[in-house]
Write a protein that holds these residues in place. Structure first.
Motif, PDB file in Angstrom:
ATOM      1  N   GLU A 221      46.592  42.315  66.339  1.00  0.00           N
ATOM      2  CA  GLU A 221      46.506  42.885  64.994  1.00  0.00           C
ATOM      3  C   GLU A 221      46.202  44.382  65.003  1.00  0.00           C
ATOM      4  O   GLU A 221      46.328  45.040  63.979  1.00  0.00           O
ATOM      5  CB  GLU A 221      45.426  42.163  64.181  1.00  0.00           C
ATOM      6  N   ALA A 222      45.754  44.892  66.131  1.00  0.00           N
ATOM      7  CA  ALA A 222      45.316  46.301  66.138  1.00  0.00           C
ATOM      8  C   ALA A 222      45.913  47.087  67.307  1.00  0.00           C
ATOM      9  O   ALA A 222      45.232  47.443  68.239  1.00  0.00           O
ATOM     10  CB  ALA A 222      43.789  46.371  66.173  1.00  0.00           C
ATOM     11  N   PHE A 223      47.220  47.314  67.251  1.00  0.00           N
ATOM     12  CA  PHE A 223      47.834  48.181  68.265  1.00  0.00           C
ATOM     13  C   PHE A 223      47.550  49.629  67.923  1.00  0.00           C
ATOM     14  O   PHE A 223      47.714  50.030  66.764  1.00  0.00           O
ATOM     15  CB  PHE A 223      49.361  48.029  68.277  1.00  0.00           C
ATOM     16  N   LEU A 224      47.192  50.419  68.901  1.00  0.00           N
ATOM     17  CA  LEU A 224      47.054  51.864  68.708  1.00  0.00           C
ATOM     18  C   LEU A 224      46.294  52.209  67.427  1.00  0.00           C
ATOM     19  O   LEU A 224      46.670  53.118  66.692  1.00  0.00           O
ATOM     20  CB  LEU A 224      48.432  52.539  68.676  1.00  0.00           C
ATOM     21  N   ALA A 225      45.213  51.455  67.153  1.00  0.00           N
ATOM     22  CA  ALA A 225      44.430  51.729  65.948  1.00  0.00           C
ATOM     23  C   ALA A 225      43.585  52.976  66.168  1.00  0.00           C
ATOM     24  O   ALA A 225      43.005  53.167  67.233  1.00  0.00           O
ATOM     25  CB  ALA A 225      43.536  50.534  65.635  1.00  0.00           C
ATOM     26  N   ALA A 226      43.533  53.833  65.171  1.00  0.00           N
ATOM     27  CA  ALA A 226      42.731  55.057  65.265  1.00  0.00           C
ATOM     28  C   ALA A 226      41.248  54.690  65.257  1.00  0.00           C
ATOM     29  O   ALA A 226      40.876  53.615  64.792  1.00  0.00           O
ATOM     30  CB  ALA A 226      43.063  55.982  64.101  1.00  0.00           C
ATOM     31  N   PRO A 227      40.395  55.584  65.795  1.00  0.00           N
ATOM     32  CA  PRO A 227      38.964  55.287  65.826  1.00  0.00           C
ATOM     33  C   PRO A 227      38.427  54.982  64.424  1.00  0.00           C
ATOM     34  O   PRO A 227      38.748  55.680  63.465  1.00  0.00           O
ATOM     35  CB  PRO A 227      38.353  56.588  66.357  1.00  0.00           C
ATOM     36  N   ASP A 228      37.642  53.908  64.291  1.00  0.00           N
ATOM     37  CA  ASP A 228      36.990  53.597  63.013  1.00  0.00           C
ATOM     38  C   ASP A 228      35.663  52.916  63.329  1.00  0.00           C
ATOM     39  O   ASP A 228      35.209  52.923  64.474  1.00  0.00           O
ATOM     40  CB  ASP A 228      37.885  52.724  62.129  1.00  0.00           C
TER      41      ASP A 228
ATOM     42  N   ASP B 265      47.635  50.522  73.397  1.00  0.00           N
ATOM     43  CA  ASP B 265      48.920  49.948  73.010  1.00  0.00           C
ATOM     44  C   ASP B 265      48.924  48.420  73.033  1.00  0.00           C
ATOM     45  O   ASP B 265      49.838  47.790  72.496  1.00  0.00           O
ATOM     46  CB  ASP B 265      50.027  50.493  73.923  1.00  0.00           C
ATOM     47  N   LEU B 266      47.926  47.800  73.674  1.00  0.00           N
ATOM     48  CA  LEU B 266      47.853  46.345  73.672  1.00  0.00           C
ATOM     49  C   LEU B 266      46.722  45.867  72.769  1.00  0.00           C
ATOM     50  O   LEU B 266      46.315  44.703  72.821  1.00  0.00           O
ATOM     51  CB  LEU B 266      47.644  45.820  75.094  1.00  0.00           C
ATOM     52  N   GLY B 267      46.185  46.806  71.976  1.00  0.00           N
ATOM     53  CA  GLY B 267      45.124  46.432  71.055  1.00  0.00           C
ATOM     54  C   GLY B 267      43.767  46.262  71.719  1.00  0.00           C
ATOM     55  O   GLY B 267      42.860  45.665  71.139  1.00  0.00           O
ATOM     56  N   ARG B 268      43.626  46.768  72.957  1.00  0.00           N
ATOM     57  CA  ARG B 268      42.332  46.633  73.632  1.00  0.00           C
ATOM     58  C   ARG B 268      41.387  47.737  73.169  1.00  0.00           C
ATOM     59  O   ARG B 268      41.812  48.876  72.957  1.00  0.00           O
ATOM     60  CB  ARG B 268      42.540  46.697  75.149  1.00  0.00           C
ATOM     61  N   ASP B 269      40.102  47.408  73.034  1.00  0.00           N
ATOM     62  CA  ASP B 269      39.118  48.352  72.515  1.00  0.00           C
ATOM     63  C   ASP B 269      38.807  49.434  73.556  1.00  0.00           C
ATOM     64  O   ASP B 269      38.327  49.139  74.656  1.00  0.00           O
ATOM     65  CB  ASP B 269      37.843  47.585  72.153  1.00  0.00           C
ATOM     66  N   VAL B 270      39.093  50.701  73.215  1.00  0.00           N
ATOM     67  CA  VAL B 270      38.938  51.797  74.176  1.00  0.00           C
ATOM     68  C   VAL B 270      37.471  51.999  74.560  1.00  0.00           C
ATOM     69  O   VAL B 270      37.148  52.213  75.730  1.00  0.00           O
ATOM     70  CB  VAL B 270      39.545  53.108  73.610  1.00  0.00           C
ATOM     71  N   PHE B 271      36.583  51.897  73.576  1.00  0.00           N
ATOM     72  CA  PHE B 271      35.151  52.082  73.849  1.00  0.00           C
ATOM     73  C   PHE B 271      34.672  51.088  74.916  1.00  0.00           C
ATOM     74  O   PHE B 271      34.024  51.467  75.896  1.00  0.00           O
ATOM     75  CB  PHE B 271      34.369  51.915  72.541  1.00  0.00           C
ATOM     76  N   SER B 272      35.044  49.815  74.749  1.00  0.00           N
ATOM     77  CA  SER B 272      34.632  48.804  75.726  1.00  0.00           C
ATOM     78  C   SER B 272      35.252  49.074  77.089  1.00  0.00           C
ATOM     79  O   SER B 272      34.611  48.892  78.130  1.00  0.00           O
ATOM     80  CB  SER B 272      35.047  47.412  75.257  1.00  0.00           C
ATOM     81  N   ARG B 273      36.502  49.515  77.072  1.00  0.00           N
ATOM     82  CA  ARG B 273      37.177  49.796  78.348  1.00  0.00           C
ATOM     83  C   ARG B 273      36.525  50.962  79.070  1.00  0.00           C
ATOM     84  O   ARG B 273      36.431  50.976  80.294  1.00  0.00           O
ATOM     85  CB  ARG B 273      38.668  50.066  78.114  1.00  0.00           C
ATOM     86  N   ILE B 274      36.067  51.955  78.291  1.00  0.00           N
ATOM     87  CA  ILE B 274      35.405  53.098  78.921  1.00  0.00           C
ATOM     88  C   ILE B 274      34.085  52.663  79.552  1.00  0.00           C
ATOM     89  O   ILE B 274      33.756  53.062  80.676  1.00  0.00           O
ATOM     90  CB  ILE B 274      35.209  54.237  77.902  1.00  0.00           C
ATOM     91  N   ILE B 275      33.351  51.803  78.847  1.00  0.00           N
ATOM     92  CA  ILE B 275      32.077  51.321  79.396  1.00  0.00           C
ATOM     93  C   ILE B 275      32.317  50.550  80.695  1.00  0.00           C
ATOM     94  O   ILE B 275      31.649  50.772  81.698  1.00  0.00           O
ATOM     95  CB  ILE B 275      31.361  50.426  78.359  1.00  0.00           C
ATOM     96  N   TYR B 276      33.328  49.668  80.687  1.00  0.00           N
ATOM     97  CA  TYR B 276      33.637  48.935  81.919  1.00  0.00           C
ATOM     98  C   TYR B 276      34.227  49.850  82.992  1.00  0.00           C
ATOM     99  O   TYR B 276      34.033  49.647  84.179  1.00  0.00           O
ATOM    100  CB  TYR B 276      34.585  47.757  81.619  1.00  0.00           C
ATOM    101  N   GLY B 277      34.955  50.868  82.538  1.00  0.00           N
ATOM    102  CA  GLY B 277      35.561  51.807  83.485  1.00  0.00           C
ATOM    103  C   GLY B 277      34.523  52.537  84.315  1.00  0.00           C
ATOM    104  O   GLY B 277      34.771  52.892  85.466  1.00  0.00           O
ATOM    105  N   ALA B 278      33.330  52.762  83.716  1.00  0.00           N
ATOM    106  CA  ALA B 278      32.257  53.427  84.455  1.00  0.00           C
ATOM    107  C   ALA B 278      31.917  52.637  85.710  1.00  0.00           C
ATOM    108  O   ALA B 278      31.571  53.196  86.750  1.00  0.00           O
ATOM    109  CB  ALA B 278      31.027  53.567  83.566  1.00  0.00           C
TER     110      ALA B 278
END
Lengths: 315, 301
Positions: free
Chosen positions: B70-77, B86-99
């Motif tokens: 439901e949320a492809f490429l959704a802008a920050p809110d 592009d797959l609707g994955r939450d960037v914030f969560s990915r950044i935390i895991y990316g650390a």
């Protein structure tokens, strides 16, 4: 001096030889080669594989292959690409100018930015300006250059609706298009490099400014401008030039990522394209060229010492 | 008075030595905190990132690999602080895991390189002669290949995996540590206290462990902190090129590589992972600078 250069060159060749042997052996020791890659899904029989291996010369022992390859290199023959069948010399010749141009543009830009800022930082030692410049330069060192490239591309596209022209053109074909394509990656590489130049220039100039001869020159009533540019900066150049020489390794490494972002067909992107395809002769040649460039630059740097510093020239 | 003290010290000598060493480390820490403000802030930031990385499952609002149609490429809110990809994955969560990946690769590479580099450098510097010459030629030839190109070469040959990235980066870092350790060892070898130690019959291992290592900790620590930054950038670069951390793992480099396809439609994808990457590297570089100023005032101006 000549004897010194010759000695350094011989040593350089030795290092290159070791380096190439390392690359040669590692590449063949890792599982997966071009034959299995090419015939992976075709269900080829053992015999067909053996025929292809013999055709490509991969059936001989590693040392025999290495010997044959080095013999070719000495005669100026870098072999032929296992994939395209083109002579490696031709492929490399096409790619080198792009990487060279990118490196040279970055070094010039970085020097133009880095040295004046470093001098200002040293002259205004411990002032607000100095602190600001120092923090900015650590920042410049910390920003990955490929991210900088992406940000520049995004920013220019969003703000000015401008993207670099597609389809690479060499400087001699079309200098305007070429510079438009090269300037962004050059800036990205130059920012990290200039950050380290700032740091080195600052500490070198500061050190010279505290030495006795500067006090003497000042007490003779020389203008501050003369003290700084003619004496302090000139005496700091040796360390700055050394730094640039050492940073060329970083610069050449950076070309790989930036060439890939900005779709420049240089030597860096060549390595990237061919390593996964296991095109041995091309990879070997590219690594050899990169190593040779790095060693040559550092030799030139050592020779330049004499030019900058008469004390070394005359010893 | 002094006579009495000496007598009472004797039986507890070992204990006392340990106590003085501990209090010296404590004093050093206090002095670092009070003199190197920027270094302290950087260290605290790094500790914070480590805590966030460890407790990622608790902090991250979403699963880092969970796709949301439901949320492809959704802008920050409010719901997705840094938007979605592009797959609707939450960037914030990915950044935390990316650390986690950046820190894992950083720590593993630096620790393994310090251990191997120190062993090689010690052998080279302590024994000298032919051993030293052979080791140095090998190190020189590894260093003659531009670092990232060597990493690319090894990582591409081994295939995309976090383990292989670490192997590639360790091979790059070893010669750098080995060179410093060798230089320090050659200097220490000639000092009076090593000669004294040798004259009372100490063997090579004892000299290296008792005199060599403790006296070269300062340059190794400074080097390690700076190597951290370079390693994290190198991991991101390799992942960016698609030969580092394999998808769908949330590596910052991989996220940027993905983002480069949506630069105009979703610029936040380019922005946030790069900021995270730059801040972490900046913290390690500033900490390295502070440690250098603190441990070796000769090196700084």
């Amino acid at each position: 001096m000549v004897e010194y250069i010759v000695r350094r060159l011989i040593y350089g060749v030795l290092v290159l030889l070791l380096m190439v042997t390392f690359v040669f052996v590692v590449m063949r020791a890792v599982p997966g080669d071009i034959v299995t890659l090419q015939l992976a899904d075709s269900g080829a029989s053992e015999e067909q594989i053996e025929v292809l291996e013999a055709e490509l010369g991969l059936d001989k022992s590693i040392m025999a292959q290495l010997g044959a390859w080095i013999k070719g290199v000495v005669q100026g023959d870098l072999g032929t690409s296992l994939w395209s069948g083109l002579p490696v010399t031709e492929i490399i010749k096409e790619r080198i100018p792009i990487t060279l141009q990118l490196s040279i543009m970055s070094i010039i830009l970085a020097t133009l930015i880095g040295i004046p800022i470093g001098v200002i930082s040293a002259v205004k030692h411990n002032s607000f300006v100095d602190h600001l410049l120092r923090i900015t330069s650590v920042g410049g060192l910390s920003i990955p250059n490929f991210w900088l490239g992406l940000i520049l591309l995004t920013g220019l596209a969003l703000l000015f609706n401008w993207i670099p022209p597609l389809g690479f053109q060499s400087f001699f074909e079309n200098p305007i298009v070429n510079l438009q394509q090269m300037i962004l990656p050059a800036i990205c590489l130059a920012i990290t490099l200039s950050a380290s130049i700032v740091r080195m220039t600052r500490s070198a100039v500061l050190e010279v400014l505290h030495s006795d001869f500067i006090r003497t020159i000042r007490s003779k009533g020389a203008k501050e401008r003369v003290v700084i540019y003619k004496h302090a900066l000139r005496n700091s150049l040796v360390s700055v030039i050394t730094l640039i020489g050492l940073q060329v390794g970083y610069l050449l490494g950076g070309t790989v990522v930036l060439e890939s972002i900005f779709s420049l067909p240089g030597l860096g992107s060549l390595i990237f394209e061919t390593v996964s395809a296991r095109d041995y002769p091309v990879i070997q040649a590219a690594v050899l060229i990169f190593g040779a460039m790095f060693l040559l630059v550092n030799l030139v740097v050592d020779v330049m010492y004499g030019w900058v510093d008469p004390r070394i020239r005359n010893s | 008075m002094s006579q009495v003290q000496v007598e009472s010290e004797f039986p507890i000598k070992k204990n006392l030595a340990r106590r003085t060493r501990l209090s010296r480390i404590k004093n050093q820490c206090i002095r670092f905190i009070s003199t190197q403000r920027i270094g302290l802030i950087s260290a605290l930031f790094i500790i914070l990132v480590i805590i966030v990385a460890i407790s990622a499952p608790v902090i991250a609002p979403f699963d880092p690999v969970e796709q949301n149609r439901e949320a492809f490429l959704a802008a920050p809110d409010v719901q997705h602080l840094m938007g979605t990809d592009d797959l609707g994955r939450d960037v914030f969560s990915r950044i935390i895991y990316g650390a986690r990946i950046s820190l894992l690769v950083g720590f593993a590479t630096v620790i393994i390189s310090i251990i191997l580099g120190t062993i090689i450098g010690m052998i080279s510097g302590f024994f000298g002669g032919v051993v030293d010459m052979i080791i140095q030629r090998v190190m020189d030839s590894i260093m003659a290949i531009p670092a990232l190109i060597l990493a690319l070469f090894i990582a591409a040959l081994l295939g995309p995996a976090v383990k292989n990235v670490i192997i590639a980066l360790v091979i790059i870092e070893i010669p750098r540590f080995a060179r410093i350790v060798r230089g320090e060892m050659m200097r220490i070898r000639e000092t009076n206290y090593v000669e004294a130690s040798r004259s009372v019959g100490a063997n090579a291992l004892r000299i290296i462990m008792r005199h060599g290592l403790p006296n070269m900790m300062a340059p190794i620590i400074v080097m390690a902190s700076l190597a951290f930054g370079q390693t994290i950038i190198a991991e991101a670069s390799l992942s960016f090129l698609g030969i580092g951390t394999p998808p769908p793992n949330p590596s910052w480099g991989l996220m940027l590589s993905n983002a480069s396809r949506y630069m105009e439609s979703a610029p936040w994808l380019v922005f946030f992972p790069g900021v995270a990457l730059s801040l972490l590297v900046l913290a390690f570089n500033l900490l390295g600078d502070a440690l250098r100023d603190f441990l070796d005032p000769k090196l700084s101006s």
